[in-house]
Design an enzyme around this catalytic site. Structure first.
Site, PDB file in Angstrom:
ATOM      1  N   PHE A 125     -62.971  -5.026  99.073  1.00 61.33           N
ATOM      2  CA  PHE A 125     -63.259  -6.378  99.546  1.00 61.33           C
ATOM      3  C   PHE A 125     -62.457  -6.611 100.841  1.00 61.33           C
ATOM      4  CE2 PHE A 125     -62.949 -11.083  99.156  1.00 61.33           C
ATOM      5  CZ  PHE A 125     -64.285 -11.365  98.937  1.00 61.33           C
ATOM      6  N   ASP A 196     -56.670  -4.516  91.747  1.00 62.55           N
ATOM      7  CA  ASP A 196     -57.317  -5.813  91.912  1.00 62.55           C
ATOM      8  C   ASP A 196     -58.360  -5.945  90.801  1.00 62.55           C
ATOM      9  OD1 ASP A 196     -59.120  -7.841  92.620  1.00 62.55           O
ATOM     10  OD2 ASP A 196     -58.801  -7.540  94.769  1.00 62.55           O
ATOM     11  N   TYR A 221     -61.771 -17.673  88.933  1.00 59.53           N
ATOM     12  CA  TYR A 221     -62.977 -18.483  89.127  1.00 59.53           C
ATOM     13  C   TYR A 221     -64.267 -17.694  88.961  1.00 59.53           C
ATOM     14  CZ  TYR A 221     -62.043 -16.562  93.783  1.00 59.53           C
ATOM     15  OH  TYR A 221     -61.741 -15.718  94.813  1.00 59.53           O
ATOM     16  N   LYS A 222     -64.151 -16.364  88.765  1.00 61.82           N
ATOM     17  CA  LYS A 222     -65.363 -15.557  88.559  1.00 61.82           C
ATOM     18  C   LYS A 222     -65.690 -15.561  87.062  1.00 61.82           C
ATOM     19  CE  LYS A 222     -64.653 -13.192  92.915  1.00 61.82           C
ATOM     20  NZ  LYS A 222     -63.960 -12.147  93.649  1.00 61.82           N
ATOM     21  N   ARG A 369     -77.279  -8.817  94.109  1.00 57.47           N
ATOM     22  CA  ARG A 369     -76.247  -8.680  93.094  1.00 57.47           C
ATOM     23  C   ARG A 369     -76.529  -9.641  91.938  1.00 57.47           C
ATOM     24  NH1 ARG A 369     -69.956  -9.629  94.435  1.00 57.47           N
ATOM     25  NH2 ARG A 369     -70.723 -11.736  94.588  1.00 57.47           N
TER      26      ARG A 369
HETATM   27  C1  LIG Z   1     -63.377 -12.471  94.980  1.00 58.36           C
HETATM   28  C2  LIG Z   1     -62.434 -11.436  95.493  1.00 58.36           C
HETATM   29  C3  LIG Z   1     -61.293 -11.798  96.213  1.00 58.36           C
HETATM   30  C4  LIG Z   1     -61.092 -13.247  96.608  1.00 58.36           C
HETATM   31  O1  LIG Z   1     -59.792 -13.602  96.769  1.00 58.36           O
HETATM   32  P1  LIG Z   1     -59.302 -15.122  96.919  1.00 58.36           P
HETATM   33  O2  LIG Z   1     -58.034 -14.946  97.645  1.00 58.36           O
HETATM   34  O3  LIG Z   1     -59.118 -15.664  95.537  1.00 58.36           O
HETATM   35  O4  LIG Z   1     -60.321 -15.891  97.678  1.00 58.36           O
HETATM   36  C5  LIG Z   1     -60.407 -10.801  96.582  1.00 58.36           C
HETATM   37  N1  LIG Z   1     -60.646  -9.494  96.267  1.00 58.36           N
HETATM   38  C6  LIG Z   1     -61.755  -9.126  95.594  1.00 58.36           C
HETATM   39  C7  LIG Z   1     -61.987  -7.689  95.265  1.00 58.36           C
HETATM   40  C8  LIG Z   1     -62.678 -10.085  95.203  1.00 58.36           C
HETATM   41  O5  LIG Z   1     -63.791  -9.715  94.571  1.00 58.36           O
END
Ligand SMILES: *Cc1c(COP(=O)(O)O)cnc(C)c1O
Length: 410
Positions: A125, A196, A221-222, A369
């Site tokens: 990400f 992560d 939040y996911k 997705r």
């Molecule tokens: C959703 C996601 C994030 C988002 O991070 P925030 O700091 O909470 O906005 C980071 N890394 C991955 C792999 C994600 O899927």
């Protein structure tokens, strides 16, 4: 091919079926985007109402003590711990995921002072890549970040590698990596591992203790359903508790915040990773969501998740042969809780489905997705979603001109 009646039958036998009523979901929607933003639970709504009206509205500043606001980060951390296989005192809830990755990377780098390489995944990400680069720039010893093809990790592991930072379930393809195998290989090279868990928490069973993970962070939040911008969490293996040092220290990670001391003395354990005031209302929403998780057996979640994703893949392949490339691994031990379909007109497909009430999302360059969150997605939803997909393609709805302009949030 599995019929709609058979799907109805599977829902009737589903041990998780009754949990759907805990969610506020419009029955005319098929929500396959819980991997991006989980839906609201009645327990979150109630908990936020209480925190707002009673604790804040009536209790005012007294609620820091009387409503336990001060202990929220560790109290909720202990409840999130169950979802990742951690013991009490090893998880803290604070900030959001990117900030926690920064803190974990900073502390991990200080635990490997002689080494200067951080390895991450080129397909990670983007936020993870950006924050790793940013943290490397802040170090005085010239740390560099090497973003690699994760399948070639072994070629890059050497005695200069301080930290390896990977995402356990790929946000695009839904591929799940080997948590304990990779952690063991990283340890063999003398490096530390940061995982992560953004697309893993609440999606797949996790056991950081057995997998010997050093550090992990995730968002809530996911799949955890704590609401938009909900707080993140960080895990630190107990063996590191005496040695970690928060690189972004603040008053609420101090052993005695109200002593207002000039120098930082860390609170014991993960508590020192808290920098500033907890977002009380957001944490209340998480607390409500966790009330639902407390009733859930993760092995049942996994069984249903694999059944839903298997069913989706089967129906797509049988009704639309050759139309999509299925980017998600077939093998169960390499699959998270989403299915990614590649299609050159994927953006239009996702938008056309949206207009039919089937909510998925699109990730560049060509990925449609679909997340299958077992607490509220039914077998019959999978069947009906594929029915809509077939109609979109048959009627060419996805090729409509209005889908040529991209929305800012895809
Ligand atoms: C959703 C996601 C994030 C988002 O991070 P925030 O700091 O909470 O906005 C980071 N890394 C991955 C792999 C994600 O899927």
């Amino acid at each position: 091919m599995t019929s709609r009646d058979e799907c109805v039958g599977l829902d009737q036998k589903d041990p998780l079926a009754e949990l759907r009523s805990e969610f506020i979901l419009d029955d005319s929607l098929i929500y396959l985007d819980g991997n991006s933003l989980g839906p609201l639970t009645t327990s979150s709504r109630e908990r936020v109402r209480t925190a707002t009206e009673r604790e804040w509205g009536e209790g005012l500043v007294r609620s820091w003590g009387s409503a336990g606001w001060m202990e929220q980060p560790t109290r909720l951390g202990d409840r999130v711990a169950r979802l990742i296989g951690a013991g009490p005192g090893a998880v803290v809830v604070a900030d959001t995921l990117t900030f926690l990755l920064a803190k974990l990377l900073g502390t991990a780098l200080e635990l490997r002072p002689g080494r200067t390489t951080v390895i991450t995944d080129r397909a990670n990400f983007h936020s993870d890549l950006y924050i790793a680069e940013g943290m490397a720039r802040l170090t005085s010893r010239g740390v560099r970040v090497v973003a690699i093809d994760r399948n070639r990790l072994d070629e890059y592991l050497n005695d200069d590698v301080a930290v390896v930072m990977l995402t356990h379930v790929d946000f695009r393809t839904g591929e799940m990596l080997d948590l304990s195998g990779i952690t063991a290989r990283v340890h063999q090279a003398g490096a530390l591992m940061i995982w992560d868990f953004a697309h893993s928490t609440g999606a797949v069973p996790l056991d950081v203790t057995t997998a010997n993970v050093d550090f992990a962070a995730g968002c809530t939040y996911k799949y955890v359903n704590a609401g938009p911008g909900g707080p993140g969490f960080a895990y630190v293996a107990p063996r590191w508790h005496a040695e970690i040092r928060n690189v972004l220290p603040g008053w609420l990670g101090h052993v005695a915040p109200f002593d207002f001391e000039e120098t930082f003395r860390p609170a014991p354990g993960v508590r020192q990773l808290v920098t500033s005031s907890p977002s009380v209302l957001a944490l209340a929403a998480l607390e409500g969501a966790l009330d639902v998780w407390d009733r859930v057996d993760m092995s049942e979640v996994r069984t249903k998740s694999l059944a839903l994703t298997d069913l989706f893949i089967e129906l797509v392949e049988e009704t639309l042969p050759g139309e999509f490339e299925i980017a998600t691994p077939r093998s169960h031990d390499q699959r998270g809780s989403q299915v990614a379909l590649r299609h050159s007109e994927g953006y239009g497909i996702v938008r056309a489905l949206l207009e039919r009430g089937v909510i998925g999302d699109f990730r560049d360059p060509d990925i449609c997705r679909f997340g299958f969150a077992p607490l509220y997605v039914r077998y019959v939803d999978v069947y009906d979603a594929v029915g809509h997909l077939v109609e979109v393609l048959e009627k060419g709805e996805h090729q409509d001109d209005r889908f040529r302009v991209r929305h800012a949030v895809t």
